[in-house]
Structure formats: structure tokens, C-alpha cells
Design a protein around this motif. Structure first.
Motif, short mmCIF file in Angstrom:
data_model
loop_
_atom_site.label_atom_id
_atom_site.label_comp_id
_atom_site.label_asym_id
_atom_site.label_seq_id
_atom_site.Cartn_x
_atom_site.Cartn_y
_atom_site.Cartn_z
N VAL A 118 35.38 102.29 -30.99
CA VAL A 118 37.00 102.09 -31.85
C VAL A 118 36.89 101.19 -32.63
N VAL A 119 35.64 99.60 -32.21
CA VAL A 119 35.35 98.97 -33.21
C VAL A 119 34.60 99.82 -34.35
N VAL A 120 33.99 100.54 -34.19
CA VAL A 120 33.57 101.28 -35.64
C VAL A 120 34.64 101.91 -36.24
N ILE A 121 35.68 102.26 -35.91
CA ILE A 121 36.26 103.02 -36.58
C ILE A 121 37.55 101.97 -37.23
N GLY A 122 37.46 100.88 -36.54
CA GLY A 122 38.69 99.74 -36.84
C GLY A 122 38.13 99.01 -37.81
N LEU A 123 36.45 99.61 -38.20
CA LEU A 123 35.87 98.56 -39.22
C LEU A 123 35.82 99.20 -40.26
N TYR A 124 35.92 100.65 -39.72
CA TYR A 124 36.16 101.23 -40.71
C TYR A 124 37.42 101.82 -41.65
N LEU A 125 38.35 101.53 -40.98
CA LEU A 125 39.48 102.14 -41.21
C LEU A 125 40.16 100.49 -42.23
N PHE A 126 40.22 99.18 -41.97
CA PHE A 126 40.43 98.20 -41.84
C PHE A 126 39.21 97.81 -42.85
N LYS A 127 38.00 97.31 -43.44
CA LYS A 127 37.29 97.07 -43.83
C LYS A 127 36.77 97.73 -45.37
N ASN A 128 37.26 99.08 -45.51
CA ASN A 128 36.42 99.79 -46.16
C ASN A 128 37.22 100.26 -47.55
N GLU A 129 36.77 99.42 -49.27
CA GLU A 129 37.69 99.35 -49.83
C GLU A 129 38.41 100.90 -50.23
N ARG A 130 37.73 101.66 -49.79
CA ARG A 130 38.01 103.68 -50.44
C ARG A 130 39.20 103.54 -49.99
N VAL A 131 39.12 103.32 -48.34
CA VAL A 131 40.03 103.12 -47.04
C VAL A 131 41.18 103.12 -47.87
N ALA A 132 41.17 101.12 -48.05
CA ALA A 132 42.05 100.32 -47.88
C ALA A 132 43.00 100.90 -49.81
N VAL A 133 42.17 101.22 -50.63
CA VAL A 133 42.72 102.18 -52.29
C VAL A 133 43.20 103.23 -51.70
N TYR A 134 42.98 103.84 -50.82
CA TYR A 134 44.09 104.97 -50.39
C TYR A 134 45.77 104.92 -49.94
#
Length: 147
Positions: A118-134
Motif C-alpha cells: 500500500v505504501v509503494v502504491i501510494g507513493l507511486y500514485l501521489f509522488k510520481n510526476e507522470r501520474v500527477a501530469v495525467y
């Protein structure tokens, strides 16, 4: 929605597909009768539901399928719902494991691994720049507003 799916970063596509796949798990949990195989151990349907594993699986599935749909429409709620769905899924796995008779140490190890996931998924979803742009509506073509 297809345009939005194609615009997703590849890991987000896989996460969305995997989350949407929980629809099959929900259908199995809701429609099953008789005996359920939990980690290869036969468990009666009544024991499955009384332990909380059935309800947990159904709730996690509903949250994850909904998060997949919300990701496809670029809703600002998609990421939170996905993390919540995985939290519930992790607890549901522990409930399922308790039904199969695993030791407390094994159940705790599943909970710890689930929490790390859950921590890894959360970090990816909220900290990844490409996800933020999406999820940024200014970059979304043909998507719904962030509401």
C-alpha cells in the motif's frame, strides 16, 4: 476513456487493469456457494462470510473497480480510492488467512507485506510526476473535470 487509458503511464495502466480485474473476484465472492478454496484450503461459504473475509473481499473489490473507473475519467478521487481499496484488500487477505488456520506470525507477515505494498502504491500514485501530469485537468484531453 480509451484516450485516457492510452495517456496513462504504463505502470498506471497495469494498476488500473489489475484493479478492474477485482470485478471477477467480487463476482466469485458474491456468487459462490458451498466450498471456497482459500490458499488451497477448502473453507465453507458460511465460514468465509462469518470470518469477514467475504465482506472484506467484496468491499475491496468494489473500491478497486470504482477506482479503476475513476482513473479512466481522471477523477481527483481515483488515487485515494485506489489506496483505500488496497488497504481493505490487505486486511481481507489477513482475514482469509485466519480462516485457513495459518499461524499468527504468518498472518502478521501478510499484513506487513500488504502495508508495504500500500505504501509503494501510494507513493507511486501521489509522488510520481507522470501520474500527477495525467491527473492534471489542463493536460487531460476529453476527460471529465476533476470534481
Amino acid at each position: 476513456m480509451i484516450t485516457n487509458f492510452e495517456a496513462m503511464p504504463r505502470p498506471l495502466r497495469w494498476l488500473t487493469l489489475f484493479s478492474a480485474g477485482f470485478l471477477l473476484i467480487a463476482a466469485r465472492a458474491a456468487l459462490v456457494g458451498g466450498v471456497i478454496a482459500a490458499d488451497g484450503t477448502p473453507v465453507s461459504s458460511s465460514r468465509w462470510w462469518l470470518s469477514g473475509a467475504g465482506a472484506g473481499t467484496s468491499i475491496a473489490s468494489a473500491l478497486l473497480v470504482a477506482s479503476a473507473v475513476l482513473m479512466l475519467v481522471r477523477s481527483r478521487h481515483a488515487r485515494r480510492m485506489c489506496v483505500l481499496g488496497w488497504c481493505v484488500a490487505s486486511v481481507s487477505v489477513a482475514l482469509m488467512e485466519s480462516v485457513t488456520g495459518l499461524s499468527l506470525a504468518a498472518i502478521l507477515s501478510h499484513l506487513i507485506l500488504g502495508a508495504l505494498f500500500v505504501v509503494v502504491i501510494g507513493l507511486y500514485l501521489f509522488k510520481n510526476e507522470r501520474v500527477a501530469v495525467y491527473f492534471d485537468t489542463e493536460n487531460a484531453q476529453g476527460s471529465h473535470p476533476r470534481g
